[in-house]
Design a protein around this motif. Structure first.
Motif, mmCIF file in Angstrom:
data_model
loop_
_atom_site.group_PDB
_atom_site.id
_atom_site.type_symbol
_atom_site.label_atom_id
_atom_site.label_comp_id
_atom_site.label_asym_id
_atom_site.label_seq_id
_atom_site.Cartn_x
_atom_site.Cartn_y
_atom_site.Cartn_z
ATOM 1 N N TYR A 169 0.845 -1.190 0.000
ATOM 2 C CA TYR A 169 0.000 0.000 0.000
ATOM 3 C C TYR A 169 0.880 1.240 0.000
ATOM 4 C CZ TYR A 169 -3.652 -3.213 1.641
ATOM 5 O OH TYR A 169 -4.527 -4.254 1.767
ATOM 6 N N LEU A 206 -4.834 -1.913 7.519
ATOM 7 C CA LEU A 206 -3.962 -2.720 6.659
ATOM 8 C C LEU A 206 -4.743 -3.821 5.956
ATOM 9 C CD1 LEU A 206 -0.677 -3.131 8.751
ATOM 10 C CD2 LEU A 206 -1.181 -1.544 6.890
ATOM 11 N N GLY A 209 -6.599 -1.449 3.303
ATOM 12 C CA GLY A 209 -5.774 -0.444 2.643
ATOM 13 C C GLY A 209 -6.470 0.889 2.494
#
Length: 452
Positions: A169, A206, A209
């Motif tokens: 990312y 996470l 993203g």
């Protein structure tokens, strides 16, 4: 309760101070250290490492190692460029450094070999942190971006060639330099918090993203640390205040500081530069440009202890488990005790990558255990690493889940409000139509009556 140490360093040549977190006893003071922000790390509790501010006469950087039993640095490494941020994984098998050019360097600690180097950012790297499962590396930079790197990808040359981007990312919502990054629990499903000179802290997922929350502060934030329960995080401002921001805690919309900011701690006279937390999360450690290190009780929000660094501002603090071979007594007794132990530090870090070594299979994963001898650190296969990462991906972060639920509840609330608005509009329109119809009928009846 397991003993913990507080370490503090400075950008001036003031060395590294070391104290017992709870008793306040000062341990050995390590000399000859001029560290940049985020440039100090404990390598699995076996020794200390710090990048050094660039000498104006030299274009290369330097990284120093200190053993626990000697005040002078024993190993000196000279990378190709000055290194800002420095970090090691929990076992101390890898060390990563962020260069002023935007490059990230990854070394094997035991041998000093430069395993990988890649261009990570357009400007200098400012901070580096590993995820709790050690599978991801998160970097922040002066270009305002936060990037997430998978070690699987870094070590797998075939996947690197096939991938469109090396990073997992790239978050580019910050408009100015990223000053700090903190990672929560949950591996690939964790949350991360980034701070910036744009006066915001941003909370990222996470797993998806995406940006979960954007919090605007009254001051530039240079340091962030997450509460272990991920209910709040602490943000150190240049105005000398430590702000407490809500993740899952109850939010008071009438806060004096802004939405999601539920309080502050204030005793430092100058900017807060660094923060750390005890393992249980009850003691918050703050370092400042005023040269003081303060320890706060997070439950009462009162000062628990105050340490004074040798001289100059403090720009790094670490809170670590006390190494098993450290003596918790006074610094004099500590030196006498530890001088009888011979600690062998690893070789200096390579300046350049050895092309022959690049062909050796270095795909490794580290279990979070501590080894007394660097040579005893085990390596496991790439396939095993992949299986472990998949298992870790099944573990979620409670904070990320609760924040997602909060977002869904907010959307539901907005939807219900919209339904109510439409319902009210329908009722008003219905009333208007009925009124018009009745008025029309009355007017027609009156007209007929006049005709007759």
């Amino acid at each position: 309760m397991e003993a913990e140490l507080v370490l503090a360093s400075s950008p001036t040549d003031a060395g590294i101070s070391c104290w017992d977190l709870r008793s306040g006893t000062e341990h050995l003071r390590f000399r000859s250290c001029s560290s940049p922000a985020h440039g100090l790390t404990s390598v699995a509790g076996r020794f200390l490492a710090s990048s050094q501010l660039r000498d104006s006469k030299s274009s290369s950087g330097s990284i120093l190692y200190w053993s626990w039993n000697k005040p002078q640095p024993e190993v000196k490494s000279f990378p190709t460029e000055p290194i800002n941020a420095l970090a090691s994984n929990c076992e101390g098998t890898y060390m990563v450094g962020g260069g002023v050019s935007g490059e990230i360097y990854l070394w094997e600690v035991a041998t000093g070999r430069l395993l990988k180097k890649w261009h990570a950012h357009y400007r200098a790297v400012t901070c580096l942190v590993f995820s709790d499962d050690q599978s991801l590396l998160i970097s922040g930079a002066e270009d305002g971006s936060v990037r997430v790197w998978s070690l699987l990808m870094i070590f797998d040359d075939q996947r690197r060639e096939e991938a469109k981007y090396l990073y997992e990312y790239s978050f580019s919502e910050h408009t100015l330099k990223v000053t700090d990054v903190a990672a929560g629990y949950g591996g690939c499903n964790a949350i991360i918090v980034s701070s910036s000179e744009d006066r915001t802290c941003k909370v990222w997922s996470l797993s998806g993203g995406k940006l979960l929350r954007n919090i605007v502060f009254p001051s530039i934030i240079d340091a962030v640390v997450l509460d272990p329960g991920e209910h709040v995080f602490y943000a150190g401002g240049r105005d000398g205040k430590i702000y407490i921001a809500a993740l899952n805690a109850q939010v008071n919309s009438s806060s004096n500081y802004g939405f999601h900011i539920i309080g502050s701690l204030s005793e430092h006279n100058k900017a807060i530069t660094c923060l750390g937390l005890s393992m249980d999360g009850y003691l918050l450690v703050s370092g400042s440009e005023d040269g003081m290190v303060r320890v706060w009780d997070t439950r009462t929000r009162n000062i628990f202890r105050v340490f004074r660094h040798a001289k100059g501002p403090v720009n790094n603090v670490l809170v670590i488990r006390q190494p098993s071979h450290c003596n918790p007594r006074t610094s004099m007794n500590f030196q006498a005790f530890s001088s009888r132990r011979h600690v062998v530090l690893p070789s200096p870090l390579e300046k350049y990558s050895n092309s022959h070594d690049d062909n050796i299979d270095t795909k490794a994963c580290i279990n979070c255990q501590t080894y007394n001898n660097i040579a005893d650190v085990p390596y496991i296969s790439f396939q095993t690493m992949q299986n472990q990462i998949k298992e870790l991906q099944q573990q979620g972060s409670s904070a990320a889940t609760e924040m997602e639920m909060e977002r869904l509840k907010l959307e539901r609330k907005r939807s219900m409000q919209m339904v109510q608005q439409w319902k009210k509009m329908y009722e008003n329109l219905h009333q208007f139509c009925v009124s018009e119809l009745l008025d029309g009928n009355e007017h027609e009846s009156a007209s007929r009556h006049n005709i007759h």
